[in-house]
Write a protein that holds these residues in place. Structure first.
Motif, PDB file in Angstrom:
ATOM      1  N   VAL A   1       0.841  -1.151  -0.095  1.00 17.26           N
ATOM      2  CA  VAL A   1      -0.044  -0.022   0.004  1.00 17.26           C
ATOM      3  C   VAL A   1       0.807   1.133   0.033  1.00 17.26           C
ATOM      4  CG1 VAL A   1      -1.804   1.401   1.293  1.00 17.26           C
ATOM      5  CG2 VAL A   1      -1.917  -1.194   1.123  1.00 17.26           C
ATOM      6  N   PHE A   2       1.709   1.206   0.798  1.00 20.28           N
ATOM      7  CA  PHE A   2       2.661   2.387   1.065  1.00 20.28           C
ATOM      8  C   PHE A   2       4.128   2.362   0.232  1.00 20.28           C
ATOM      9  CE2 PHE A   2      -0.201   2.536   4.474  1.00 20.28           C
ATOM     10  CZ  PHE A   2      -0.517   3.730   4.532  1.00 20.28           C
ATOM     11  N   ASP A   3       4.155   1.450  -0.544  1.00 20.16           N
ATOM     12  CA  ASP A   3       5.465   1.297  -1.436  1.00 20.16           C
ATOM     13  C   ASP A   3       5.182   0.739  -2.731  1.00 20.16           C
ATOM     14  OD1 ASP A   3       8.143   1.801  -2.128  1.00 20.16           O
ATOM     15  OD2 ASP A   3       8.911   0.098  -1.009  1.00 20.16           O
ATOM     16  N   ALA A   4       4.101   1.249  -3.182  1.00 20.07           N
ATOM     17  CA  ALA A   4       3.569   0.442  -4.499  1.00 20.07           C
ATOM     18  C   ALA A   4       4.082   1.446  -5.797  1.00 20.07           C
ATOM     19  CB  ALA A   4       2.148   0.387  -4.497  1.00 20.07           C
TER      20      ALA A   4
ATOM     21  N   ALA B   1      -4.567   3.582  -8.045  1.00 22.02           N
ATOM     22  CA  ALA B   1      -4.082   5.149  -7.742  1.00 22.02           C
ATOM     23  C   ALA B   1      -3.830   5.729  -6.656  1.00 22.02           C
ATOM     24  CB  ALA B   1      -5.318   5.990  -8.613  1.00 22.02           C
ATOM     25  N   LEU B   2      -4.633   5.316  -5.670  1.00 21.05           N
ATOM     26  CA  LEU B   2      -4.531   5.718  -3.988  1.00 21.05           C
ATOM     27  C   LEU B   2      -3.447   5.098  -3.564  1.00 21.05           C
ATOM     28  CD1 LEU B   2      -5.501   7.255  -1.527  1.00 21.05           C
ATOM     29  CD2 LEU B   2      -6.852   5.185  -1.220  1.00 21.05           C
ATOM     30  N   ARG B   3      -3.043   3.825  -3.926  1.00 23.89           N
ATOM     31  CA  ARG B   3      -1.768   3.350  -3.571  1.00 23.89           C
ATOM     32  C   ARG B   3      -0.521   4.214  -4.111  1.00 23.89           C
ATOM     33  NH1 ARG B   3      -4.676  -1.540  -4.956  1.00 23.89           N
ATOM     34  NH2 ARG B   3      -3.229  -1.706  -6.599  1.00 23.89           N
ATOM     35  N   GLY B   4      -0.539   4.394  -5.143  1.00 24.15           N
ATOM     36  CA  GLY B   4       0.605   5.198  -5.774  1.00 24.15           C
ATOM     37  C   GLY B   4       0.579   6.452  -5.314  1.00 24.15           C
TER      38      GLY B   4
ATOM     39  N   PHE C   1      -8.176   1.805   7.871  1.00 18.30           N
ATOM     40  CA  PHE C   1      -7.986   1.882   6.296  1.00 18.30           C
ATOM     41  C   PHE C   1      -7.192   0.774   5.721  1.00 18.30           C
ATOM     42  CE2 PHE C   1      -4.512   3.442   3.061  1.00 18.30           C
ATOM     43  CZ  PHE C   1      -5.516   3.468   2.205  1.00 18.30           C
ATOM     44  N   LEU C   2      -6.400   0.134   6.453  1.00 19.41           N
ATOM     45  CA  LEU C   2      -5.485  -1.236   6.042  1.00 19.41           C
ATOM     46  C   LEU C   2      -6.617  -2.266   6.040  1.00 19.41           C
ATOM     47  CD1 LEU C   2      -2.235  -0.763   7.682  1.00 19.41           C
ATOM     48  CD2 LEU C   2      -2.724  -0.172   5.280  1.00 19.41           C
ATOM     49  N   ALA C   3      -7.747  -2.323   6.917  1.00 17.37           N
ATOM     50  CA  ALA C   3      -8.497  -3.240   6.920  1.00 17.37           C
ATOM     51  C   ALA C   3      -9.497  -3.193   5.592  1.00 17.37           C
ATOM     52  CB  ALA C   3      -9.185  -3.472   8.231  1.00 17.37           C
ATOM     53  N   GLY C   4      -9.440  -1.899   5.069  1.00 13.56           N
ATOM     54  CA  GLY C   4     -10.520  -1.828   4.075  1.00 13.56           C
ATOM     55  C   GLY C   4     -10.155  -2.418   2.658  1.00 13.56           C
TER      56      GLY C   4
ATOM     57  N   LYS D   1      -0.274  -8.138  -3.954  1.00 10.22           N
ATOM     58  CA  LYS D   1       0.253  -9.143  -3.035  1.00 10.22           C
ATOM     59  C   LYS D   1      -0.599  -9.622  -1.920  1.00 10.22           C
ATOM     60  CE  LYS D   1       4.460  -9.738  -0.161  1.00 10.22           C
ATOM     61  NZ  LYS D   1       5.913  -9.425   0.231  1.00 10.22           N
ATOM     62  N   ALA D   2      -1.198  -8.532  -1.278  1.00 14.03           N
ATOM     63  CA  ALA D   2      -2.155  -8.699  -0.313  1.00 14.03           C
ATOM     64  C   ALA D   2      -3.388  -9.462  -0.652  1.00 14.03           C
ATOM     65  CB  ALA D   2      -2.648  -7.609   0.325  1.00 14.03           C
ATOM     66  N   THR D   3      -3.769  -9.442  -1.832  1.00 15.86           N
ATOM     67  CA  THR D   3      -4.978  -9.870  -2.277  1.00 15.86           C
ATOM     68  C   THR D   3      -4.605 -11.379  -2.684  1.00 15.86           C
ATOM     69  OG1 THR D   3      -5.560  -8.199  -3.714  1.00 15.86           O
ATOM     70  CG2 THR D   3      -6.700 -10.034  -4.353  1.00 15.86           C
TER      71      THR D   3
END
Length: 228
Positions: A26-29, A112-115, A206-209, A215-217
């Motif tokens: 999420v924060f290093d995509a 886009a949000l992750r980026g 947010f991370l639980a959303g 990778k997480a998927t």
């Protein structure tokens, strides 16, 4: 892409209260600029009301009577004083009500949000606090002191939990702060803000959303298959 980024968590007094893990998916995509542009344009377009309306000659009141006879006056023939060439007449090709919204798949919005978040995180502009008020009552002074310990930049996005009324009341009137609930976090507000500040509860929510990387998927899918 690294697995996890770690940032300090500050308490309302500005002291370190622990650390928080920012998942790399999420924060290093990767930051896909064309994708972010498309999503932001769609978001701004969807915000347009589209209620603009001009009247055509058929919608302007009056003009039912022929202004003068067809022949013999030496003037051009006219059938109505509400034709576009007359003052008070209708408008030709003027704006009409329309829907400006664009279809943007959820996966595009999430990517886009992750980026955008990753761009801020790599620049050291993502922060986490345990809270903004030391007591049980709202305090703008105390909340601003916490923010000043994090950043002095002009535009700060603060992400809070929906039930966090203390933080909301403490910061809602601060000009340089934009408040959002965790499930309302979006690409545009991240991009127009210099720093992003999460409360610990908002980060967890947010991370639980649904905003998570491939990778997480894949990990969650494998876990589901193993459970079967």
């Amino acid at each position: 892409m690294s697995d996890t980024l770690t940032v300090d968590v500050l308490d309302p007094k500005g002291k370190k209260a622990g650390t928080a893990d920012l998942p790399g998916e999420v924060f290093d995509a990767p930051t896909n600029v064309p994708l972010i542009h498309q999503v932001v344009v769609a978001q701004l377009a969807a915000a347009r009301q589209g209620t603009h309306d001009t009247k055509t000659r058929g919608e302007v009141r009056g003009g039912g009577k022929k202004p003068y006879k067809q022949k013999g006056t030496g003037r051009a023939r006219q059938g109505s004083t509400r034709a576009p060439q007359f003052a008070g007449g209708g408008t030709v090709h003027g704006p009409q009500p329309r829907d400006y919204s664009q279809r943007t798949p959820k996966k595009m919005k999430a990517a886009a949000l992750r980026g955008a978040l990753s761009d801020r995180a790599r620049a050291g502009r993502v922060h986490v606090v345990s809270g903004f008020a030391p007591g049980e009552a709202p305090s703008t002074k105390a909340a601003l002191a916490v923010l000043d310990n994090l950043t002095v930049r002009r535009h700060v996005l603060v992400v809070v939990e929906r039930s966090d009324e203390i933080t909301w009341k403490s910061l809602r009137n601060v000009e340089r702060v934009h408040l959002l609930v965790a499930d309302q976090l979006n690409t545009y507000d991240v991009l127009v803000s210099d720093d992003v500040v999460f409360t610990q509860g908002a980060l967890d929510a947010f991370l639980a959303g649904p905003t998570k990387g491939a990778k997480a998927t894949a990990t969650s899918t494998e876990a589901e298959e193993e459970s079967k």
